[in-house]
Design a protein around this motif. Structure first.
Motif, PDB file in Angstrom:
ATOM      1  N   MET A 123      21.221  15.308 -25.723  1.00 22.27           N
ATOM      2  CA  MET A 123      20.527  14.016 -25.524  1.00 22.27           C
ATOM      3  C   MET A 123      19.387  14.172 -24.515  1.00 22.27           C
ATOM      4  N   PHE A 124      18.390  13.306 -24.670  1.00 25.66           N
ATOM      5  CA  PHE A 124      17.241  13.356 -23.760  1.00 25.66           C
ATOM      6  C   PHE A 124      17.663  13.047 -22.325  1.00 25.66           C
ATOM      7  N   LYS A 125      16.930  13.653 -21.374  1.00 25.37           N
ATOM      8  CA  LYS A 125      17.204  13.370 -19.963  1.00 25.37           C
ATOM      9  C   LYS A 125      16.238  12.304 -19.438  1.00 25.37           C
ATOM     10  N   LYS A 126      15.036  12.331 -20.019  1.00 22.83           N
ATOM     11  CA  LYS A 126      13.983  11.462 -19.488  1.00 22.83           C
ATOM     12  C   LYS A 126      13.056  11.035 -20.625  1.00 22.83           C
ATOM     13  N   ILE A 127      12.824   9.732 -20.734  1.00 23.26           N
ATOM     14  CA  ILE A 127      11.936   9.223 -21.787  1.00 23.26           C
ATOM     15  C   ILE A 127      10.761   8.493 -21.136  1.00 23.26           C
ATOM     16  N   LEU A 128       9.552   8.863 -21.581  1.00 24.75           N
ATOM     17  CA  LEU A 128       8.372   8.145 -21.125  1.00 24.75           C
ATOM     18  C   LEU A 128       8.094   7.015 -22.109  1.00 24.75           C
ATOM     19  N   ILE A 129       7.877   5.817 -21.596  1.00 22.75           N
ATOM     20  CA  ILE A 129       7.579   4.671 -22.452  1.00 22.75           C
ATOM     21  C   ILE A 129       6.082   4.425 -22.387  1.00 22.75           C
ATOM     22  N   ALA A 130       5.402   4.727 -23.498  1.00 24.10           N
ATOM     23  CA  ALA A 130       3.938   4.638 -23.543  1.00 24.10           C
ATOM     24  C   ALA A 130       3.524   3.227 -23.929  1.00 24.10           C
ATOM     25  N   ARG A 182       4.110  16.808 -17.136  1.00 22.19           N
ATOM     26  CA  ARG A 182       4.247  17.063 -15.705  1.00 22.19           C
ATOM     27  C   ARG A 182       5.517  16.455 -15.117  1.00 22.19           C
ATOM     28  N   CYS A 183       5.972  15.307 -15.648  1.00 20.00           N
ATOM     29  CA  CYS A 183       7.180  14.687 -15.074  1.00 20.00           C
ATOM     30  C   CYS A 183       8.441  15.191 -15.772  1.00 20.00           C
ATOM     31  N   GLY A 184       8.266  16.015 -16.795  1.00 24.03           N
ATOM     32  CA  GLY A 184       9.434  16.588 -17.455  1.00 24.03           C
ATOM     33  C   GLY A 184      10.118  15.663 -18.437  1.00 24.03           C
ATOM     34  N   ALA A 185       9.374  14.726 -19.031  1.00 19.62           N
ATOM     35  CA  ALA A 185       9.968  13.852 -20.049  1.00 19.62           C
ATOM     36  C   ALA A 185      10.164  14.656 -21.328  1.00 19.62           C
ATOM     37  N   ASP A 186      11.329  14.503 -21.957  1.00 16.16           N
ATOM     38  CA  ASP A 186      11.541  15.241 -23.201  1.00 16.16           C
ATOM     39  C   ASP A 186      11.279  14.397 -24.434  1.00 16.16           C
ATOM     40  N   ALA A 187      10.990  13.102 -24.248  1.00 19.68           N
ATOM     41  CA  ALA A 187      10.666  12.253 -25.390  1.00 19.68           C
ATOM     42  C   ALA A 187       9.719  11.140 -24.946  1.00 19.68           C
ATOM     43  N   ILE A 188       8.978  10.599 -25.925  1.00 25.01           N
ATOM     44  CA  ILE A 188       8.085   9.462 -25.668  1.00 25.01           C
ATOM     45  C   ILE A 188       8.433   8.356 -26.646  1.00 25.01           C
ATOM     46  N   HIS A 189       8.657   7.152 -26.119  1.00 23.80           N
ATOM     47  CA  HIS A 189       8.843   5.983 -26.986  1.00 23.80           C
ATOM     48  C   HIS A 189       7.547   5.187 -26.932  1.00 23.80           C
ATOM     49  N   ALA A 226      -0.473   8.599 -36.221  1.00 25.01           N
ATOM     50  CA  ALA A 226       0.102   9.871 -36.674  1.00 25.01           C
ATOM     51  C   ALA A 226      -0.402  11.040 -35.824  1.00 25.01           C
ATOM     52  N   THR A 227      -1.653  10.969 -35.405  1.00 25.46           N
ATOM     53  CA  THR A 227      -2.228  12.042 -34.580  1.00 25.46           C
ATOM     54  C   THR A 227      -1.475  12.164 -33.260  1.00 25.46           C
ATOM     55  N   PHE A 228      -1.122  11.021 -32.691  1.00 25.17           N
ATOM     56  CA  PHE A 228      -0.360  11.040 -31.438  1.00 25.17           C
ATOM     57  C   PHE A 228       1.025  11.643 -31.655  1.00 25.17           C
ATOM     58  N   ALA A 229       1.672  11.264 -32.758  1.00 22.56           N
ATOM     59  CA  ALA A 229       2.997  11.822 -33.074  1.00 22.56           C
ATOM     60  C   ALA A 229       2.914  13.341 -33.195  1.00 22.56           C
ATOM     61  N   THR A 244       9.502  15.028 -28.006  1.00 19.00           N
ATOM     62  CA  THR A 244       9.923  14.274 -29.195  1.00 19.00           C
ATOM     63  C   THR A 244       9.255  12.903 -29.221  1.00 19.00           C
ATOM     64  N   PHE A 245       8.624  12.582 -30.343  1.00 15.59           N
ATOM     65  CA  PHE A 245       8.053  11.252 -30.561  1.00 15.59           C
ATOM     66  C   PHE A 245       9.155  10.390 -31.161  1.00 15.59           C
TER      67      PHE A 245
END
Lengths: 174, 502
Positions: free
Chosen positions: B1-8, B72-79, B89-92, B101-102
């Protein structure tokens, strides 16, 4: 307190006088011209509370932004504008620079008057101490001033806008 | 499971996603623009990083900045939330290239469904019924007499009114209803201009406009193990200028049989494109109970809480699990649609003045609290509502045993939602929700055009309102934002707190 109000969306204006009838914090009278309406005002905090009027309870939240008055009451939103009478406008205009009056910014009770006419006050020295809604606040001298006259008494209940004292900056007094 | 998710994202959706991350033991990372420095979503996060800039283009749409922060912050996924980069799609692809992970569908699915013309063709082949219409031969980005004449001929075949839509469309942009041939040239030009401005793509297509129809969408969900389920419908017929404002589930227009068929069509559509993660298949439903495919939204929808309340499932949690490679946390047979949920969108706009956006500082703010009342919000007392972003402030969602209970609860909740300092559409929403035709369920996409909403306010208010206005005049303006209060010039007689001499 006497306020001239405009409700722009219905294009109606009214002058309303709201005054407390006793030291009891809740009991008030509202005057709409000659018509007198007894009302009880229970404040939860500065911006909210409830009114009891003709046996019915009305919850309210209010906000003032200069002369724009925002009212939420019983689930509906209203906007009013405060119209300033000539006298008040003159007083307010003078406040920016050369007003020699100390006026009550809110209704409350005079707790203490620190001196008598002729006394000199240093900047930030409290001249009059008031209490309202269980909060004590000081009206202080912004610069060196001389107290010219005191227009209130300790224990007196005063309305917002009421002139409490006349002062004069020291430079002008000498 | 992800440790850290960045919310864009920002505002209420960022706050809502962070809530689920934190429940799952995942650190939530916020990014923010300069005006959002004190935003609610920043305070709700475990970590927050500046995007340095003001406009969306300088901040929440900057793929490079967001991916750099995630690295840089070590996020393993972006929501991505919704809006901004959620259907890009380009961002994904850029996320994948950076080893992040997108949380959403695969880039090819986003791309295929993002082109409304391709989407219609793909789903038509999969056997999903589509709205009668046509794409323009050759280059539909040009106007000119030949094109107008071709349009007029083909529109005569399908019959007026017709709807011109942007191929890259969404959110009602680049969309024009054409009632007669006389309006054709002007509407085509306007739709192309709007589509080009909003999406950088002026291609348009034409559909028959089903005027008294309902907008009903099916929530679908797929995982990487080949499972695809639907989570029933949401009816979103109450719209203003093609923008949804009231959403509910279930829809009064759906019989169990129709629900079953629409659900099956939506699942077939998702399977046809190998869809993974949360998506929405939008349909029009006419009086006869026929349904037609409109488009697929390859993201979490604004109105997803409606589905969460009737199914008692956390869709964001399911999104995160699926993105991490887990199978879906529910099977079709486990899913139930229980009771009735309704959502309204709270906007900073003035219904009495042509829905002009309203900006300013929120002075007094109280959310309604009670059983089965949910508020997804991104504002608080002191929040600045600026011109830079979407005027949606919050969503109010209620659940009831049945539709009548949900409506009564929504009425209560709207009556107890206090926002002072800026103008909101709360009074307007309440008038819509309690409108007899809305209560009876006789709704369609032209509801607001045919049922003008009477707003109170034309009559002089009763005594208690005037008295409250006097109490407003007595306040010291202490409810202003901190910056505003500190910066205010109260003249030489300024004293402690809100006491000052005039």
């Amino acid at each position: 307190m006497k306020v001239e109000l405009k409700h722009p969306s219905s294009d109606s204006t009214q002058t309303v006088v709201l005054e407390r009838t006793a030291d009891d914090i809740a009991a008030c009278e509202a005057m709409f011209g000659d018509r007198l309406v007894p009302v009880e005002v229970e404040r939860a905090d500065e911006s909210s509370g409830w009114l009891r009027l003709a046996g019915r309870v009305h919850r309210y939240h209010v906000l003032r932004r200069d002369n724009a008055l925002h009212v939420w009451i019983d689930g509906k939103n209203y906007r009013f504008e405060r119209i300033h009478s000539t006298a008040r406008r003159a007083g307010a205009a003078g406040a920016g620079k050369a007003s020699n009056q100390l006026t009550a910014p809110m209704p409350g009770t005079i707790l203490k008057i620190n001196g008598k006419p002729g006394d000199r006050f240093e900047p930030h020295a409290p001249i009059i101490i008031m209490e309202s809604m269980k909060m004590e606040m000081s009206l202080t001298a912004p610069s060196a001033v001389v107290l010219k006259s005191v227009d209130c008494k300790v224990g007196q209940l005063v309305d917002m806008g009421r002139v409490l004292a006349q002062v004069e900056p020291v430079a002008h007094a000498e | 499971m992800f440790k850290k998710i960045l919310i864009a994202n920002r505002g209420e959706i960022a706050v809502r996603i962070m809530r689920t991350c934190q429940e799952m033991g995942i650190r939530a990372v916020a990014v923010y623009s300069d005006p959002d420095r004190r935003g609610v979503h920043v305070g709700a996060a475990d970590e927050a990083y500046a995007l340095d800039g003001v406009t969306s283009g300088e901040t929440y749409l900057r793929q490079d900045k967001i991916i750099d922060i995630a690295r840089r912050c070590g996020a393993d996924a972006i929501h991505p939330g919704f809006g901004f980069l959620s259907e890009n799609a380009t961002f994904a692809e850029a996320c994948a290239a950076a080893g992040i992970t997108f949380i959403g569908p695969r880039p090819d699915a986003i791309r295929a469904m993002g082109d409304k013309i391709v989407a219609k063709e793909t789903l038509s082949k999969a056997g999903v019924p589509i709205v009668p219409g046509f794409t323009l031969e050759g280059d539909s980005t040009k106007s000119g007499d030949t094109l107008i004449n071709e349009l007029k001929t083909r529109c005569r075949e399908i019959g007026y009114p017709v709807l011109i839509k942007a191929a890259a469309g969404g959110g009602g942009k680049g969309m024009r209803v054409v009632n007669s041939e006389a309006e054709m040239a002007e509407s085509l030009e306007a739709a192309q201009r709007e589509a080009n401005a909003a999406f950088g793509d002026a291609r348009v297509f034409v559909e028959k406009y089903l005027s008294e129809s309902r907008h009903v969408e099916i929530q679908v969900f797929g995982d990487t193990h080949g499972n695809v389920v639907h989570l029933f419908e949401r009816e979103c017929s109450i719209q203003r200028r093609h923008q949804k404002i009231v959403e509910e589930s279930p829809s009064v227009a759906l019989t169990p049989d129709l629900r079953e068929r629409m659900g099956a069509a939506a699942v077939a559509a998702a399977k046809a494109i190998g869809y993974v993660n949360a998506g929405t298949v939008e349909f029009m439903v006419d009086d006869a109970g026929s349904f037609y495919f409109l488009e697929v939204n390859t993201r979490l929808q604004v109105e997803h809480p409606v589905t969460e309340l009737v199914t008692r499932r956390d869709l964001v949690k399911a999104q995160i699990l699926v993105a991490a490679g887990h199978p879906l946390p529910f099977t079709q047979s486990e899913l139930r649609q229980e009771g009735h949920a309704m959502e309204v969108r709270i906007y900073a706009e003035d219904a009495a003045r042509g829905f002009l956006p309203s900006t300013g500082t929120i002075g007094v703010y109280h959310e309604p609290v009670g059983p089965n009342v949910r508020v997804d919000s991104g504002i608080a007392a002191g929040s600045e509502v600026s011109v830079h972003y979407d005027p949606m402030l919050a969503k109010l969602i209620v659940w009831g045993r049945d539709r009548d209970e949900a409506i009564a609860r929504m009425d209560w909740a709207l009556r107890n939602y206090v926002i002072l300092g800026i103008t909101t559409n709360i009074d307007f929403l309440r008038a819509v929700v309690v409108h007899p035709k809305h209560v009876s369920g006789a709704i369609h996409t032209r509801f607001l055009d045919e049922n003008p909403i009477e707003l109170s306010g034309a009559e002089p208010p009763p005594d208690e309102v005037w008295i409250a206005a006097v109490l407003a005049a007595q306040t010291g303006g202490a409810n202003r934002g901190i910056a505003e209060a500190v910066g205010s010039d109260a003249g030489p007689w300024q004293t402690a707190g809100h006491w000052k001499a005039y």
